[in-house]
Scaffold this motif. Structure first.
Motif, mmCIF file in Angstrom:
data_model
loop_
_atom_site.group_PDB
_atom_site.id
_atom_site.type_symbol
_atom_site.label_atom_id
_atom_site.label_comp_id
_atom_site.label_asym_id
_atom_site.label_seq_id
_atom_site.Cartn_x
_atom_site.Cartn_y
_atom_site.Cartn_z
ATOM 1 N N PRO A 124 2.881 -1.806 9.006
ATOM 2 C CA PRO A 124 3.014 -0.345 9.137
ATOM 3 C C PRO A 124 4.200 0.078 10.028
ATOM 4 O O PRO A 124 4.773 1.144 9.817
ATOM 5 C CB PRO A 124 1.684 0.085 9.745
ATOM 6 N N ASN A 125 4.584 -0.779 10.995
ATOM 7 C CA ASN A 125 5.575 -0.329 11.988
ATOM 8 C C ASN A 125 6.773 -1.260 12.103
ATOM 9 O O ASN A 125 7.791 -0.893 12.690
ATOM 10 C CB ASN A 125 4.920 -0.193 13.365
ATOM 11 N N ILE A 126 6.684 -2.503 11.593
ATOM 12 C CA ILE A 126 7.815 -3.434 11.651
ATOM 13 C C ILE A 126 8.124 -3.896 10.234
ATOM 14 O O ILE A 126 7.329 -3.724 9.306
ATOM 15 C CB ILE A 126 7.490 -4.641 12.549
ATOM 16 N N GLU A 127 9.314 -4.494 10.070
ATOM 17 C CA GLU A 127 9.714 -4.982 8.745
ATOM 18 C C GLU A 127 8.964 -6.270 8.398
ATOM 19 O O GLU A 127 8.675 -7.074 9.310
ATOM 20 C CB GLU A 127 11.228 -5.217 8.720
ATOM 21 N N PRO A 128 8.633 -6.514 7.151
ATOM 22 C CA PRO A 128 8.890 -5.564 6.048
ATOM 23 C C PRO A 128 7.816 -4.485 5.983
ATOM 24 O O PRO A 128 6.632 -4.791 6.021
ATOM 25 C CB PRO A 128 8.846 -6.447 4.817
ATOM 26 N N LYS A 129 8.262 -3.239 5.904
ATOM 27 C CA LYS A 129 7.328 -2.120 5.830
ATOM 28 C C LYS A 129 6.913 -1.823 4.392
ATOM 29 O O LYS A 129 6.071 -0.954 4.178
ATOM 30 C CB LYS A 129 7.960 -0.873 6.452
ATOM 31 N N SER A 130 7.562 -2.515 3.455
ATOM 32 C CA SER A 130 7.203 -2.281 2.034
ATOM 33 C C SER A 130 7.579 -3.509 1.213
ATOM 34 O O SER A 130 8.374 -4.352 1.645
ATOM 35 C CB SER A 130 7.937 -1.054 1.489
ATOM 36 N N HIS A 131 6.979 -3.571 0.034
ATOM 37 C CA HIS A 131 7.369 -4.549 -0.999
ATOM 38 C C HIS A 131 7.388 -3.823 -2.345
ATOM 39 O O HIS A 131 6.505 -3.006 -2.628
ATOM 40 C CB HIS A 131 6.379 -5.718 -1.064
ATOM 41 N N THR A 132 8.415 -4.135 -3.153
ATOM 42 C CA THR A 132 8.573 -3.482 -4.467
ATOM 43 C C THR A 132 8.507 -4.543 -5.564
ATOM 44 O O THR A 132 9.212 -5.557 -5.516
ATOM 45 C CB THR A 132 9.912 -2.732 -4.543
ATOM 46 N N PHE A 133 7.673 -4.279 -6.573
ATOM 47 C CA PHE A 133 7.451 -5.213 -7.678
ATOM 48 C C PHE A 133 8.003 -4.595 -8.967
ATOM 49 O O PHE A 133 7.662 -3.462 -9.321
ATOM 50 C CB PHE A 133 5.947 -5.502 -7.833
ATOM 51 N N GLU A 134 8.866 -5.348 -9.663
ATOM 52 C CA GLU A 134 9.524 -4.833 -10.873
ATOM 53 C C GLU A 134 9.181 -5.714 -12.078
ATOM 54 O O GLU A 134 9.079 -6.939 -11.956
ATOM 55 C CB GLU A 134 11.048 -4.827 -10.688
ATOM 56 N N PHE A 135 9.045 -5.050 -13.240
ATOM 57 C CA PHE A 135 8.812 -5.737 -14.514
ATOM 58 C C PHE A 135 9.603 -4.983 -15.584
ATOM 59 O O PHE A 135 9.600 -3.751 -15.586
ATOM 60 C CB PHE A 135 7.328 -5.731 -14.900
ATOM 61 N N SER A 136 10.274 -5.712 -16.497
ATOM 62 C CA SER A 136 11.058 -5.070 -17.563
ATOM 63 C C SER A 136 10.446 -5.373 -18.925
ATOM 64 O O SER A 136 9.914 -6.472 -19.152
ATOM 65 C CB SER A 136 12.514 -5.557 -17.530
ATOM 66 N N TYR A 137 10.553 -4.366 -19.839
ATOM 67 C CA TYR A 137 9.956 -4.486 -21.171
ATOM 68 C C TYR A 137 10.914 -3.939 -22.219
ATOM 69 O O TYR A 137 11.677 -3.006 -21.961
ATOM 70 C CB TYR A 137 8.637 -3.693 -21.255
#
Length: 569
Positions: A124-137
């Motif tokens: 919530p307060n230090i990195e990594p503060k997020s993760h992004t998941f990608e999928f292509s179709y």
């Protein structure tokens, strides 16, 4: 949406607050291929989900991305599994899965999902503060057009799991843009059928296409592949504006071809063809066949026919007349017609049938020659071929083969100028063979020059033999033993060579009353493989016995030294 027991309290708040917190959707039109996004909170977790193109076309690639974040000053969460849910008409692009922009191998996939597994901590307060998941179709041709196709995602983590059905953003697949082209129409005439062919891109087999002459509909047909053709028979001469229109379908937009100006000529002139032939003809003698076309056309040809068979090639029409000189090659009744091809505004036509009776000329007997052929030698009791060749090859009749004045067999019919007979001589001697041709109607008789065949008695056949070997079972080095071979039937002549393996033992022993013997002492100890090879004699074939084993020892053999082994061929 469902969450695990560990987050039941926060999940309840997230469910209740989902709509008031704002289900924000941002989308662009298909022309700009703008992305669309949706975000929501579930307890202390924040999700942002984006589609790269919310209004794609068939064949385009779209990418979904889901960003995970945590509310400040709350606990961290470890993500273990993310499942991206998509319409079944989308196909996952192999190797496209990414986490934070880096390639990530799939754990599994199905018709409507792609899933990754791992361990990703969101702080919530230090990195990594997020993760992004990608999928292509890739967008498939089986996607419904103009309808919102939902997407979503599920996940599981250290604090629980989330199942979000149809969370979005939705994908709306645009209809195909279509184009319609009309093939050039040539040689259009009043009353004559012309083909109109349209080619469509963006459509599918079975989609309807209409054809128009100005505002008047000519006809319609379904696409076969990407094209469709119909027949058009103009009823008026002059310029006609022809178009083809592809009708809109559930997956493609309407399109109309550019108007094509088609100049329709006046209708062709009808013709009649009259035929003149002689009432009779003789085979081999030329007669004239004449066709007259009215009104006299400027061009075209006439094909004369005997029934359904062409007589020669097409004959050019000049001044309305076509003439062919023709000799019939066989007698019989003929039904002759003349077929005008049509040309330059004149229609085709066919004459009425005319009859010609064709007869053969008066017969004249034809002289013939006959040649006889036979092998120069033969054996008593062995069949040989006698043959005759008659000239001309069209001659009809039979051939009688003779040995001197004696007939050999029955007369043989001539086929394509040749006759043959298989014959077996029953006595030796010199034979004088002739072929006598007896002609059928119209052919004269003839006799060949004699050919000589020397017949001899067949040579006798050698008698097959069998050789049996008799040797002692044991022997002592230096001790003389007797090796015996018996040849059956008792051969007259020849010798027997005894062998130890491949090595000859002693000299060849002569055959006496079918038997050969050899006195021999073995120089060394060991097991000896002995055979007897009969050389063969006059009227008798060679033969070899089966191998016999003699065990030779250095010391005197102990008991039973007199035993013998017998081995046949």
């Amino acid at each position: 949406m469902s969450r695990s027991q560990a987050r039941r309290g926060v999940a309840a708040v997230g469910v209740a607050a989902m709509v008031p917190l704002g289900l924000m959707i941002v989308g662009g039109g298909a022309a700009n291929a703008a992305p669309a996004s949706v975000d929501w909170w579930d307890g202390n977790s924040h999700f942002t989900r984006t589609i790269s193109n919310a209004m794609p076309a068939v064949g385009e690639v779209v990418t979904t991305s889901t960003k995970f974040e945590r509310k400040a000053w709350t606990s961290s969460e470890i993500l273990h599994e993310v499942k991206d849910v998509h319409p079944t008409c989308l196909t996952y692009v192999e190797g496209s899965a990414k986490v934070d922009g880096k390639a990530q191998g799939l754990d599994s996939k199905g018709a409507d999902f792609a899933k990754v597994k791992g361990s990703w901590t969101v702080y919530p307060n230090i990195e990594p503060k997020s993760h992004t998941f990608e999928f292509s179709y890739t967008v498939g041709a089986d996607c419904a057009r103009g309808a919102a196709l939902p997407t979503s995602m599920h996940y599981s983590g250290g604090l629980g799991s989330g199942t979000y059905n149809d969370k979005g953003p939705a994908i709306t697949v645009a209809k195909n843009a279509s184009t319609t082209t009309l093939a050039a129409v040539t040689d259009a005439k009043v009353g004559k059928s012309s083909q109109l062919t349209a080619t469509v891109t963006g459509g599918a087999a079975g989609n309807p296409v209409e054809f128009y002459d100005g505002a008047t509909k000519i006809g319609a047909g379904p696409l076969a592949g990407n094209s469709v053709s119909i027949a058009w028979t103009p009823t008026t001469a002059g310029d006609h504006g022809i178009t083809a229109k592809f009708l809109a379908t559930g997956s493609a937009n309407e399109s109309t071809s550019a108007a094509q100006t088609v100049t329709v000529a006046e209708a062709d002139v009808e013709t009649t063809t009259a035929l003149a032939v002689p009432a009779s003809a003789v085979t081999g003698a030329a007669v004239e066949l004449t066709a007259t076309v009215s009104p006299a056309p400027a061009g075209g040809t006439v094909q004369f026919k005997d029934g359904d068979a062409n007589i020669g090639g097409p004959v050019a029409v000049s001044g309305g007349v076509a003439t062919l000189s023709h000799a019939f090659d066989a007698a019989g009744g003929r039904s002759i017609t003349a077929v005008y091809s049509g040309a330059g505004g004149f229609l085709t036509s066919t004459s009425a049938a005319a009859s010609i009776t064709v007869t053969d000329p008066a017969p004249v007997d034809v002289e013939t020659t006959v040649l006889a052929a036979a092998p120069t030698t033969a054996k008593v009791g062995a069949a040989v071929d006698l043959s005759a060749t008659v000239t001309p090859t069209t001659a009809q009749g039979t051939v009688q083969f003779k040995d001197g004045d004696t007939a050999i067999g029955a007369p043989v019919a001539i086929i394509d100028g040749a006759a043959s007979l298989s014959h077996t001589f029953d006595a030796s001697g010199t034979k004088s063979i002739t072929a006598v041709f007896v002609g059928g109607p119209g052919y004269l008789n003839s006799t060949s020059q004699p050919v000589t065949v020397t017949v001899s008695e067949p040579l006798p056949t050698d008698v097959e033999t069998a050789t049996t070997l008799v040797v002692p079972a044991a022997a002592t080095v230096g001790q003389t033993v007797t090796l015996t071979a018996q040849v059956a039937p008792a051969a007259a002549g020849g010798t027997v060579q005894f062998k130890d393996g491949d090595r000859a033992i002693g000299l060849p022993a002569p055959i006496v009353d079918g038997k050969a013997t050899l006195s021999y002492s073995f120089p060394t100890a060991g097991a000896k493989n002995i055979t007897a090879v009969y050389s063969g004699g006059t009227g008798f074939t060679p033969s070899t016995s089966a191998a016999g084993v003699v065990t030779v020892s250095a010391a005197p053999a102990q008991g039973g030294g007199s035993l013998e082994n017998i081995f046949g061929s």
